[in-house]
Design a protein around this motif. Structure first.
Motif, PDB file in Angstrom:
ATOM      1  N   UNK A  67       0.910  10.279  -1.406  1.00 23.67           N
ATOM      2  CA  UNK A  67       0.013  10.675  -2.488  1.00 23.67           C
ATOM      3  C   UNK A  67      -0.306  12.162  -2.391  1.00 23.67           C
ATOM      4  N   UNK A  68      -0.514  12.649  -1.179  1.00 26.76           N
ATOM      5  CA  UNK A  68      -0.876  14.053  -1.022  1.00 26.76           C
ATOM      6  C   UNK A  68       0.261  14.994  -1.420  1.00 26.76           C
ATOM      7  N   UNK A  93       0.826  -1.201   0.000  1.00 33.00           N
ATOM      8  CA  UNK A  93       0.000   0.000   0.000  1.00 33.00           C
ATOM      9  C   UNK A  93       0.865   1.259   0.000  1.00 33.00           C
ATOM     10  N   UNK A  94       0.280   2.347  -0.456  1.00 27.55           N
ATOM     11  CA  UNK A  94       0.971   3.632  -0.511  1.00 27.55           C
ATOM     12  C   UNK A  94       0.331   4.546   0.530  1.00 27.55           C
ATOM     13  N   UNK A 110      -3.956  19.022  -3.970  1.00 25.14           N
ATOM     14  CA  UNK A 110      -5.358  19.402  -3.959  1.00 25.14           C
ATOM     15  C   UNK A 110      -6.209  18.416  -3.158  1.00 25.14           C
ATOM     16  N   UNK A 111      -5.712  17.193  -2.947  1.00 26.90           N
ATOM     17  CA  UNK A 111      -6.456  16.178  -2.204  1.00 26.90           C
ATOM     18  C   UNK A 111      -6.514  16.482  -0.714  1.00 26.90           C
TER      19      UNK A 111
END
Length: 64
Positions: free
Chosen positions: A56-57, A50-51, A62-63
Motif C-alpha cells: 500500500x505504501x 490481507x494486503x 504519503x502514508x
C-alpha cells in the motif's frame, strides 16, 4: 438486566443491529446474533486475504 429493561434492550438490538429472537418450544427464547468473524468462523479473514502495508505504501507514498 431483567424485565422491561431487558425487553427494551433486545428491541433496540433487534431493530438496529440485526439481532433475532427465536421462540423455543416450551416458552423460552433464543437470541441469535448476526454472523460476524467472531461468532462465525467462515467469515474470519485469512492472512492470504490481507494486503501488506509495504504494498500500500508503494501506491501511496504519503502514508509512510
Amino acid at each position: 438486566m431483567e424485565g422491561l429493561s431487558l425487553d427494551k434492550f433486545l428491541e433496540h438490538q433487534i431493530s438496529s443491529n440485526g439481532w433475532y429472537v427465536e421462540k423455543l418450544f416450551g416458552g423460552g427464547q433464543l437470541v441469535i446474533l448476526p454472523p460476524n468473524e467472531d461468532n462465525y468462523p467462515k467469515l474470519k479473514k485469512s492472512i492470504v486475504e490481507s494486503i501488506p502495508l509495504e504494498h500500500v505504501s508503494k501506491l501511496f507514498p504519503i502514508l509512510t
